[in-house]
Design an enzyme around this catalytic site. Structure first.
Site, short mmCIF file in Angstrom:
data_model
loop_
_atom_site.label_atom_id
_atom_site.label_comp_id
_atom_site.label_asym_id
_atom_site.label_seq_id
_atom_site.Cartn_x
_atom_site.Cartn_y
_atom_site.Cartn_z
N SER A 188 -9.52 -0.83 7.13
CA SER A 188 -9.16 -0.49 5.84
C SER A 188 -8.46 -1.75 5.43
O SER A 188 -8.15 -1.60 3.91
CB SER A 188 -8.16 0.56 5.99
N SER A 193 -9.66 1.48 3.07
CA SER A 193 -8.84 2.33 2.13
C SER A 193 -7.64 1.55 1.50
O SER A 193 -7.24 2.04 0.40
CB SER A 193 -8.14 3.44 3.07
N LYS A 196 0.72 -1.16 0.08
CA LYS A 196 0.09 0.00 -0.02
C LYS A 196 0.89 1.18 -0.01
O LYS A 196 1.93 1.33 0.72
CB LYS A 196 -1.03 0.04 1.34
#
Lengths: 486, 481
Positions: free
Chosen positions: A177, A153, A78
């Protein structure tokens, strides 16, 4: 070899038995990213050269019989986790050109295990959001339906795994997330106990909730990734001095006969989609068939989880994101006449709407005169929620709940409605508030063919129990598991 | 004066730990800008602070030296404000649970001793430095000082004059120096103070409106700033004007202060517990262990010097003015067992030499016990006091051992009676005139002969022995007549 079904465990066997080389495997993934990621938009940046270099080194180790679990395994990261010399944008205009001067501990651990890092994945700006629509750069799509969000996210990470653009990924989970996008994308996502994985190098959103967690196709793959990244880090003052006796990967075997599983009644109220509810009850039947005893219980404090979460996380975020002032790094507004203007305009132009909304909320919650009414009250709720879980774990080995109240929604459907967007986290945030480990895995599909996620939450450092429960369930579900057609 | 001043101080003191408070970067002064910093102390995204345990222990030691209670549970908070020298845009400090509370110490005032209370001592990080001079359109930031550990000592408003403030800061400085947690170099900014001043008319109890002056970095400047502010406020009140609660900047070169910002513009720092750091906890045992580790503090030594050793207060204060000098005196005294002789030698000879060569007392090229051995040699009449001074000079120049210098230069006192007798006899035979003058009753001639003997013995003769033999030989001459 069907790459879309390949797991880390299987790739390990292929690599160690020389059926494929690490360079070949990485080349396949790079090729898929080049061909398919224009549809998914999971990646913000791809490091082809360094990935192939890492693959070569890994192959050397495999050839010398020195391979380890992740040696030569292609992964994505990420883009809020720092890797020295590469861009770490947090999907924000603010950090569009920011090159990290150091590497996160979790990534260093992957490097030490000779994993291959393919690139950095998309996210909601600074990890704030549940659909990856708050990225300043790209809209990641759900591999099961390209008109729908991948969740967030860590939407890019989950989509990269679901679309087989990586064998596994590291996401970050502040209020769900990792688990929510894993649920939306039909893969497995896991949030470790707070402090089990170092946060050093993870760009902070809400420091007391943030945890880096793995996303992969199977429970065992998640456990393998966690084995690599967990452990005490002297660079993180909140890192736990805990060393597990055996690997997490070894905890996926066994059964759940006699397991006591609690189902919080508060998570079954209105708002829970009927198909998700039906899938949950079917899963309960499966678990009971496998020998577990599932029981409803009440934990009234859970209804305070959303307000407590948004107050505390926004308060911490407002402080954490103050450093982006246009002075040292990141976006700086042009032609400023004063320091005040420099900060004001750099932040005004560099941050997106959702980030600003949370900074405003958090600043307000901490302001003198409001502190006791908001921040302090939220801290008290936090204690209540932790105590609620503590009590539950005196009765149950794990707590079970749907990961989200609904399956993946349409792109743009909720972008003008922050409150609905916030409520998508309703089942996941309590876990972060209490710092508990939790794992989400697919348990069914709705009438649109969209994946439904089921979560097991454990007591602090109860990773083993949730891996065992999830893996046992997964084994039973394996033949129903679906792979997206892209 | 028509007004009673009320003064409170916040003394900031950089701790002399090897590394910074939240990272491994070294603590230092000067040097090239931005050479002692890393991703952590420059607030790079994703970095985390890890608390330096030594900094915490130093804070406890400072607290114990200043008679504080140590909180068994304290925490670190974020103080949020934007400034270019603060890379994270928040300072990690302590808000409502500082490490040390409720301390204080006695100062001397014209009306006798007075206890000044310390409300709290908390630990925090220092910020960087900005340079504005010489640039038209920009400023430069140096982050070397970012993350240097700092303690802030906050007094209650117990001080009533600049003299009291001066004595207090000097005493605090000495306590901190002795406890070994800071070098308190004001000229390098490692000790600086914020001064709060208000005045009220005599006969009233209600405190006046206070103003604050920040970052004053010398004791002289503190005194000047306080006097100037008392004067400024008194004039305003005389004119029937109001004092505005505000922060003022003291310009020591101009000798005046200027308004910086009023209370209305004050920051809301939005303090909250830093989620990156766990609370600081101490058990009673750990606190006691740190107390045991504290060296003897200057107030204890002052007590000992004046009562046990019988030194004057002025001498005691002079010896205590620096840790290295006081330690030097301690080991000199330990060696020679004569604190008065040690004091005389140190104040008379050692300090004079240091002053002449502009050296500080930590640069004495030999240790106190070496000086103690020299003093012992004088007392044992192995070397004369005069020669001892020459020995000391050479100890300064060459760093050689005193015993070596004595033997190398033949300073060893001659206690051999025969040798002295022979020399005396020889001198008497060469100076018949002086001898006859002595016999005639001129006592002055004795001094002359004494000098001749000493010279002939190259200063090594024991004066008492020479005197005795000279007198008896002269008496013999008398008798011979």
């Amino acid at each position: 070899m069907d790459i879309t079904k390949l797991t880390i465990k299987e790739a390990r066997t292929l690599l160690d038995t020389k059926q494929i080389s690490a360079v070949e495997l990485t080349t396949i993934y790079i090729g898929r990213i080049k061909n398919l990621d224009n549809k998914i938009d999971a990646y913000l940046s791809v490091s082809e050269d360094s990935a192939l270099e890492q693959a070569k080194v890994a192959q050397g180790l495999i050839d010398n019989g020195k391979s380890t679990m992740l040696c030569g395994i292609p992964l994505s990261i990420k883009d809020n986790i720092c890797i020295e010399g590469t861009k770490t944008t947090c999907a924000s205009k603010m950090l569009e050109d920011f090159v990290a001067p150091y590497t996160a501990t979790s990534v260093n651990k992957l490097h030490a295990d000779n994993a291959v890092i393919l690139g950095k994945t998309n996210l909601d700006e600074f990890a704030m959001g549940g659909s990856t629509e708050n990225s300043a750069f790209k809209q990641t799509k759900n591999p099961f339906d390209l008109t729908r969000v991948p969740g967030g996210s860590s939407g890019g990470s989950a989509a990269s795994v679901a679309a087989s653009l990586a064998l596994g990924s590291l996401g970050s989970d502040t209020g769900g997330s990792v688990r929510q996008p894993a649920s939306f994308c039909g893969v497995v996502g896991m949030k470790p106990t707070y402090g089990l994985v170092s946060r050093y190098g993870l760009v902070a959103f809400a420091s007391s909730f943030d945890q880096i967690g793995p996303i992969a196709k199977t429970v065992e793959d998640c456990a393998i990734l966690l084995d690599s990244i967990c452990g005490h880090d002297p660079r993180d003052g909140t890192s736990l001095k805990y060393k597990s006796d055996s690997s997490y990967a070894s905890s996926v075997s066994g059964n759940i006969k006699g397991f006591k599983i609690g189902l919080p009644r508060e998570y079954l109220s209105e708002g829970l989609n009927s198909e998700v509810r039906a899938s949950l009850y079917k899963s309960i039947d499966t678990l009971e068939k496998l020998g577990a005893k599932v029981e409803e219980f009440s934990m009234p404090s859970l209804k305070h989880a959303i307000p407590a979460y948004y107050l505390i996380s926004s308060a911490e975020a407002s402080s954490n994101l103050s450093r982006f002032d246009g002075v040292k790094y990141g976006y700086r507004a042009d032609n400023c006449k004063s320091y005040q203007e420099l900060i004001g305009r750099s932040r005004g132009e560099g941050f997106g709407r959702e980030v600003k909304r949370r900074i405003l909320l958090g600043t307000y919650a901490l302001a003198s005169g409001y502190y006791d009414a908001y921040y302090n009250k939220a801290l008290k709720l936090r204690t209540l929620i932790s105590e609620g879980f503590e009590e539950a774990f005196t009765k149950y080995d794990v707590v079970l709940h749907p990961t989200t109240p609904e399956t993946a929604f349409k792109l743009g459907q909720n972008t003008d409605d922050p409150l609905t967007m916030y409520l998508a986290d309703i089942y996941t945030v309590a876990v972060n508030i209490a710092g508990l480990p939790s794992i989400s895995l697919p348990c069914g599909y709705d009438l649109n063919g969209l994946p439904i996620g089921l979560s097991f939450t454990g007591k602090p450092l109860g990773e083993r129990e949730i891996f065992r429960a999830a893996a046992t369930f997964e084994a039973d579900f394996a033949d129903k598991f679906r792979f997206p057609a892209i | 004066m028509k007004y009673i001043p009320t003064i409170g101080l916040e003394i900031h003191c950089e701790l002399s730990t090897k590394s910074k408070i939240f990272c491994d970067c070294p603590v230092g002064f000067g040097g090239e800008p931005n050479t002692r910093c890393c991703p952590v102390c420059t607030g790079m995204p994703g970095t985390l602070p890890v608390l330096n345990e030594t900094a915490v222990q130093y804070t406890v030691k400072a607290g114990l030296a200043l008679n504080c209670e140590i909180n068994e549970f304290s925490k670190l908070d974020r103080k949020n404000y934007f400034y270019p020298d603060l890379p994270k845009a928040y300072q990690i400090s302590q808000f409502n649970l500082p490490i040390c509370i409720n301390g204080g110490l006695k100062i001397n005032t014209s009306e006798g001793e007075k206890f000044i209370s310390i409300e709290r001592i908390h630990l925090e990080e220092d910020a960087g430095k900005l340079t504005h001079d010489g640039f038209d359109k920009f400023s430069l930031a140096d982050y070397n000082r970012c993350g240097v550990p700092l303690i802030e000592i906050v007094t209650r408003p117990d001080l009533s004059s600049s003299e009291e403030a001066k004595d207090f800061v000097e005493k605090v400085r000495l306590m901190i120096l002795y406890s070994g947690v800071s070098d308190c170099r004001m000229e390098e900014g490692s000790l600086r103070a914020d001064v709060n001043v208000s005045v009220r008319p005599y006969g009233t109890d209600q405190l006046g409106t206070r103003t604050e002056m920040k970052n004053i970095n010398s004791i002289k400047a503190i005194v000047r700033a306080i006097d100037s502010e008392i004067q400024r406020q008194s004039v305003l009140l005389d004119e029937g004007k109001r004092i505005i609660q505000e922060t003022r900047r003291w310009d020591d070169n101009k000798g005046e202060s200027k308004s910086l910002r009023s209370k209305e513009d004050a920051h809301d720092y939005r303090y909250f517990p830093d989620p990156d750091l766990v609370p600081v906890t101490f058990s009673k045992e750990e606190i006691e262990a740190l107390r045991e580790m504290l060296p003897e503090l200057p107030n204890k030594r002052f007590e000992k010097y004046t009562t046990v050793y019988g030194l004057s207060e002025a001498d005691a204060n002079l010896l205590l003015s620096s840790v290295s000098l006081s330690d030097f005196f301690e080991s000199t005294t330990d060696e020679c067992g004569n604190p008065k002789a040690a004091t005389n030698f140190i104040i008379g000879e050692v300090l004079r030499r240091l002053n002449d060569s502009n050296l500080s007392s930590d640069l004495i090229p030999f240790s106190g016990n070496v000086l103690g051995r020299l003093i012992k040699m004088i007392e044992n009449e192995e070397v004369t006091a005069n020669n001892a001074k020459k020995v000391l000079a050479e100890m300064f120049d060459s760093g050689k051992e005193p015993e070596f210098i004595v033997s190398e230069n033949g300073y060893k006192v001659i206690n051999d009676i025969n040798e002295v007798e022979n020399t005396v006899k020889e001198i008497l035979s060469k100076n018949e005139k002086a001898v006859s003058e002595f016999i005639e009753g001129k006592e002055k001639a004795f001094g002359f002969l004494m000098g001749q003997c000493s010279r002939a013995l190259a200063g090594r003769g024991n004066p008492k022995v020479i005197q005795e033999i000279l007198r008896s030989e002269l008496n013999k001459c008398k008798g011979d007549l």
